[in-house]
Design a protein around this motif. Structure first.
Motif, PDB file in Angstrom:
ATOM      1  N   MET A   1       0.766  -1.453  -0.133  1.00 48.64           N
ATOM      2  CA  MET A   1      -0.024   0.279   0.015  1.00 48.64           C
ATOM      3  C   MET A   1       0.898   1.213   0.111  1.00 48.64           C
ATOM      4  O   MET A   1       0.727   2.116  -0.639  1.00 48.64           O
ATOM      5  N   ASN A   2       1.952   1.113   0.793  1.00 49.67           N
ATOM      6  CA  ASN A   2       3.061   2.426   0.733  1.00 49.67           C
ATOM      7  C   ASN A   2       3.446   2.720  -0.514  1.00 49.67           C
ATOM      8  O   ASN A   2       3.478   3.665  -0.833  1.00 49.67           O
ATOM      9  N   LYS A   3       3.788   1.494  -1.402  1.00 50.58           N
ATOM     10  CA  LYS A   3       4.108   1.824  -2.727  1.00 50.58           C
ATOM     11  C   LYS A   3       3.427   2.473  -3.576  1.00 50.58           C
ATOM     12  O   LYS A   3       3.987   3.245  -4.352  1.00 50.58           O
ATOM     13  N   ILE A   4       2.292   1.987  -3.458  1.00 48.36           N
ATOM     14  CA  ILE A   4       1.140   2.854  -4.293  1.00 48.36           C
ATOM     15  C   ILE A   4       1.166   4.025  -3.976  1.00 48.36           C
ATOM     16  O   ILE A   4       1.145   5.004  -4.839  1.00 48.36           O
ATOM     17  N   VAL A   5       0.965   4.551  -2.698  1.00 50.27           N
ATOM     18  CA  VAL A   5       1.025   6.104  -2.462  1.00 50.27           C
ATOM     19  C   VAL A   5       2.080   6.961  -2.852  1.00 50.27           C
ATOM     20  O   VAL A   5       1.981   7.780  -3.356  1.00 50.27           O
ATOM     21  N   LYS A   6       3.357   6.185  -2.739  1.00 45.05           N
ATOM     22  CA  LYS A   6       4.620   6.955  -3.215  1.00 45.05           C
ATOM     23  C   LYS A   6       4.463   7.269  -4.833  1.00 45.05           C
ATOM     24  O   LYS A   6       4.837   8.093  -5.444  1.00 45.05           O
ATOM     25  N   ASN A   7       4.077   6.088  -5.599  1.00 51.46           N
ATOM     26  CA  ASN A   7       3.736   6.033  -6.838  1.00 51.46           C
ATOM     27  C   ASN A   7       2.769   7.193  -7.346  1.00 51.46           C
ATOM     28  O   ASN A   7       3.133   7.920  -8.416  1.00 51.46           O
ATOM     29  N   ILE A   8       1.655   7.338  -6.716  1.00 52.66           N
ATOM     30  CA  ILE A   8       0.611   8.222  -6.883  1.00 52.66           C
ATOM     31  C   ILE A   8       1.428   9.672  -6.760  1.00 52.66           C
ATOM     32  O   ILE A   8       0.978  10.723  -7.673  1.00 52.66           O
ATOM     33  N   ILE A   9       1.878   9.809  -5.756  1.00 47.39           N
ATOM     34  CA  ILE A   9       2.399  11.196  -5.544  1.00 47.39           C
ATOM     35  C   ILE A   9       3.621  11.513  -6.546  1.00 47.39           C
ATOM     36  O   ILE A   9       3.646  12.765  -7.055  1.00 47.39           O
ATOM     37  N   TYR A  10       4.312  10.526  -7.066  1.00 53.44           N
ATOM     38  CA  TYR A  10       5.513  10.523  -7.888  1.00 53.44           C
ATOM     39  C   TYR A  10       4.837  11.163  -9.218  1.00 53.44           C
ATOM     40  O   TYR A  10       5.174  12.212  -9.935  1.00 53.44           O
TER      41      TYR A  10
END
Length: 112
Positions: A1-10
């Motif tokens: 889940m944390n990786k998904i949030v980082k990718n969305i922000i990126y």
């Protein structure tokens, strides 16, 4: 889940800048030279997004500080921490508002 949030922000931060950096050829095939107004418009749009996010984070910080102050129950450490959070959030909000005012002043001066 944390990786998904980082990718969305990126992707939301870096890809609009890439899309705005492209140059369209005119009808003869030569490249249009962007004017100062067009360059300022692109830069100001980017800065509005950054300063708007900064203002939103400052408001969230104000809410967190207020809630922390209310639930502190007289604990000196938590009251002091919430006071510091409140002060930094107000400073961040002031910087965001002043930044937007400066962008509007410079934009008005460039349009004259």
């Amino acid at each position: 889940m944390n990786k998904i949030v980082k990718n969305i922000i990126y992707f939301s931060v870096f890809f609009p800048g890439v899309a705005m950096a492209q140059i369209r050829p005119d009808q003869q095939g030569s490249l249009d030279q962007p004017s100062v107004g067009q360059a300022f418009s692109s830069i100001s749009t980017f800065l509005y997004v950054i300063l708007g996010g900064m203002g939103a984070l400052s408001i969230v910080g104000l809410l967190v500080a207020a809630i922390d102050y209310l639930v502190a129950g007289g604990d000196e450490e938590r009251v002091g921490r919430s006071g510091k959070t409140l002060a930094f959030s107000l400073i961040g909000l002031a910087v965001a508002v002043v930044g937007i005012v400066i962008i509007n002043i410079v934009g008005g001066a460039l349009q004259k």
